[in-house]
Design a protein around this motif. Structure first.
Motif, PDB file in Angstrom:
ATOM      1  N   THR A 198     -21.724  19.850  45.651  1.00  0.00           N
ATOM      2  CA  THR A 198     -20.995  20.735  44.739  1.00  0.00           C
ATOM      3  C   THR A 198     -20.678  20.089  43.402  1.00  0.00           C
ATOM      4  OG1 THR A 198     -18.902  20.106  45.770  1.00  0.00           O
ATOM      5  CG2 THR A 198     -19.994  22.097  46.608  1.00  0.00           C
ATOM      6  N   TYR A 199     -20.690  18.781  43.314  1.00  0.00           N
ATOM      7  CA  TYR A 199     -20.386  18.129  42.046  1.00  0.00           C
ATOM      8  C   TYR A 199     -21.520  18.285  41.030  1.00  0.00           C
ATOM      9  CZ  TYR A 199     -23.218  14.226  43.837  1.00  0.00           C
ATOM     10  OH  TYR A 199     -24.228  13.461  44.346  1.00  0.00           O
ATOM     11  N   PHE A 200     -22.663  18.790  41.438  1.00  0.00           N
ATOM     12  CA  PHE A 200     -23.763  18.963  40.499  1.00  0.00           C
ATOM     13  C   PHE A 200     -23.455  19.968  39.398  1.00  0.00           C
ATOM     14  CE2 PHE A 200     -27.168  17.661  43.796  1.00  0.00           C
ATOM     15  CZ  PHE A 200     -27.036  16.339  43.438  1.00  0.00           C
ATOM     16  N   GLY A 201     -22.716  21.013  39.711  1.00  0.00           N
ATOM     17  CA  GLY A 201     -22.437  22.069  38.739  1.00  0.00           C
ATOM     18  C   GLY A 201     -22.019  21.542  37.377  1.00  0.00           C
ATOM     19  N   PRO A 202     -20.909  20.811  37.309  1.00  0.00           N
ATOM     20  CA  PRO A 202     -20.470  20.296  36.011  1.00  0.00           C
ATOM     21  C   PRO A 202     -21.427  19.262  35.407  1.00  0.00           C
ATOM     22  CG  PRO A 202     -18.697  20.184  37.628  1.00  0.00           C
ATOM     23  CD  PRO A 202     -19.937  20.578  38.360  1.00  0.00           C
ATOM     24  N   LEU A 203     -22.167  18.536  36.245  1.00  0.00           N
ATOM     25  CA  LEU A 203     -23.084  17.515  35.740  1.00  0.00           C
ATOM     26  C   LEU A 203     -24.314  18.115  35.068  1.00  0.00           C
ATOM     27  CD1 LEU A 203     -23.106  14.967  38.705  1.00  0.00           C
ATOM     28  CD2 LEU A 203     -21.967  14.704  36.507  1.00  0.00           C
ATOM     29  N   VAL A 204     -24.743  19.279  35.532  1.00  0.00           N
ATOM     30  CA  VAL A 204     -25.990  19.851  35.042  1.00  0.00           C
ATOM     31  C   VAL A 204     -25.801  21.017  34.075  1.00  0.00           C
ATOM     32  CG1 VAL A 204     -27.217  19.135  37.123  1.00  0.00           C
ATOM     33  CG2 VAL A 204     -26.291  21.443  36.986  1.00  0.00           C
ATOM     34  N   ARG A 205     -24.632  21.608  34.058  1.00  0.00           N
ATOM     35  CA  ARG A 205     -24.385  22.801  33.243  1.00  0.00           C
ATOM     36  C   ARG A 205     -24.772  22.557  31.785  1.00  0.00           C
ATOM     37  NH1 ARG A 205     -19.711  23.878  35.204  1.00  0.00           N
ATOM     38  NH2 ARG A 205     -20.673  24.986  36.920  1.00  0.00           N
ATOM     39  N   TYR A 216     -32.003  16.063  44.372  1.00  0.00           N
ATOM     40  CA  TYR A 216     -31.690  17.085  45.375  1.00  0.00           C
ATOM     41  C   TYR A 216     -31.383  18.417  44.723  1.00  0.00           C
ATOM     42  CZ  TYR A 216     -31.544  13.353  48.782  1.00  0.00           C
ATOM     43  OH  TYR A 216     -31.880  12.306  49.583  1.00  0.00           O
ATOM     44  N   TRP A 217     -30.731  18.380  43.579  1.00  0.00           N
ATOM     45  CA  TRP A 217     -30.430  19.609  42.842  1.00  0.00           C
ATOM     46  C   TRP A 217     -31.724  20.272  42.382  1.00  0.00           C
ATOM     47  CZ3 TRP A 217     -31.366  20.725  37.652  1.00  0.00           C
ATOM     48  CH2 TRP A 217     -30.788  21.890  37.171  1.00  0.00           C
ATOM     49  N   VAL A 218     -32.662  19.477  41.859  1.00  0.00           N
ATOM     50  CA  VAL A 218     -33.948  20.026  41.431  1.00  0.00           C
ATOM     51  C   VAL A 218     -34.685  20.602  42.643  1.00  0.00           C
ATOM     52  CG1 VAL A 218     -36.167  19.563  40.334  1.00  0.00           C
ATOM     53  CG2 VAL A 218     -34.107  18.432  39.468  1.00  0.00           C
ATOM     54  N   GLY A 219     -34.649  19.881  43.754  1.00  0.00           N
ATOM     55  CA  GLY A 219     -35.288  20.378  44.974  1.00  0.00           C
ATOM     56  C   GLY A 219     -34.711  21.697  45.440  1.00  0.00           C
ATOM     57  N   TYR A 220     -33.397  21.841  45.319  1.00  0.00           N
ATOM     58  CA  TYR A 220     -32.749  23.110  45.663  1.00  0.00           C
ATOM     59  C   TYR A 220     -33.313  24.236  44.801  1.00  0.00           C
ATOM     60  CZ  TYR A 220     -29.248  26.801  45.459  1.00  0.00           C
ATOM     61  OH  TYR A 220     -28.619  28.024  45.457  1.00  0.00           O
ATOM     62  N   ARG A 221     -33.468  23.972  43.520  1.00  0.00           N
ATOM     63  CA  ARG A 221     -33.961  25.016  42.617  1.00  0.00           C
ATOM     64  C   ARG A 221     -35.414  25.371  42.908  1.00  0.00           C
ATOM     65  NH1 ARG A 221     -30.662  26.107  37.928  1.00  0.00           N
ATOM     66  NH2 ARG A 221     -32.395  25.892  36.496  1.00  0.00           N
ATOM     67  N   ILE A 222     -36.216  24.383  43.303  1.00  0.00           N
ATOM     68  CA  ILE A 222     -37.605  24.660  43.676  1.00  0.00           C
ATOM     69  C   ILE A 222     -37.646  25.500  44.949  1.00  0.00           C
ATOM     70  CG2 ILE A 222     -39.767  23.608  44.466  1.00  0.00           C
ATOM     71  CD1 ILE A 222     -38.997  21.197  42.602  1.00  0.00           C
ATOM     72  N   ALA A 223     -36.863  25.105  45.951  1.00  0.00           N
ATOM     73  CA  ALA A 223     -36.817  25.865  47.209  1.00  0.00           C
ATOM     74  C   ALA A 223     -36.282  27.273  46.975  1.00  0.00           C
ATOM     75  CB  ALA A 223     -35.955  25.127  48.235  1.00  0.00           C
TER      76      ALA A 223
END
Length: 99
Positions: free
Chosen positions: A9-16, A52-59
């Motif tokens: 869940t910490y990806f949100g602020p890191l990637v926004r 892992y965030w990029v992988g989530y978006r690909i999946a």
């Protein structure tokens, strides 16, 4: 993917606002043998593992394109050819939603 959102869940602020930039950088590196910039590099003070965030978006892209969602989940969990799966997903840098 199975829970409908990235597990980290910490990806949100890191990637926004940086989604496209991150995905372009990942695309440039994804065929390398050293993926240490993307995986297994979290520390207590500096969470990372953004691959892992990029992988989530690909999946997610693969799942959203699929007519048969049950078969898509099976494919996501069992694929063995990463290049074929990526091509079938239709994912390109910047093509995902902003989550």
């Amino acid at each position: 993917m199975l829970i409908g959102r990235p597990a980290y869940t910490y990806f949100g602020p890191l990637v926004r606002g940086r989604e496209h930039e991150i995905e372009v950088a990942f695309s440039a590196d994804m065929d390398k043998t050293d993926l240490s910039e993307w995986f297994y590099n979290s520390t207590k003070d500096k969470p990372s593992d953004i691959g892992y965030w990029v992988g989530y978006r690909i999946a997610k892209s693969y799942y959203e394109k699929a007519a048969d969602k049950t078969a898509a989940l099976k494919d996501i969990l069992e694929f063995s050819d990463a290049q074929a799966f990526l091509a079938a997903s239709g994912w390109r840098p910047g093509s995902g939603s902003t989550e």
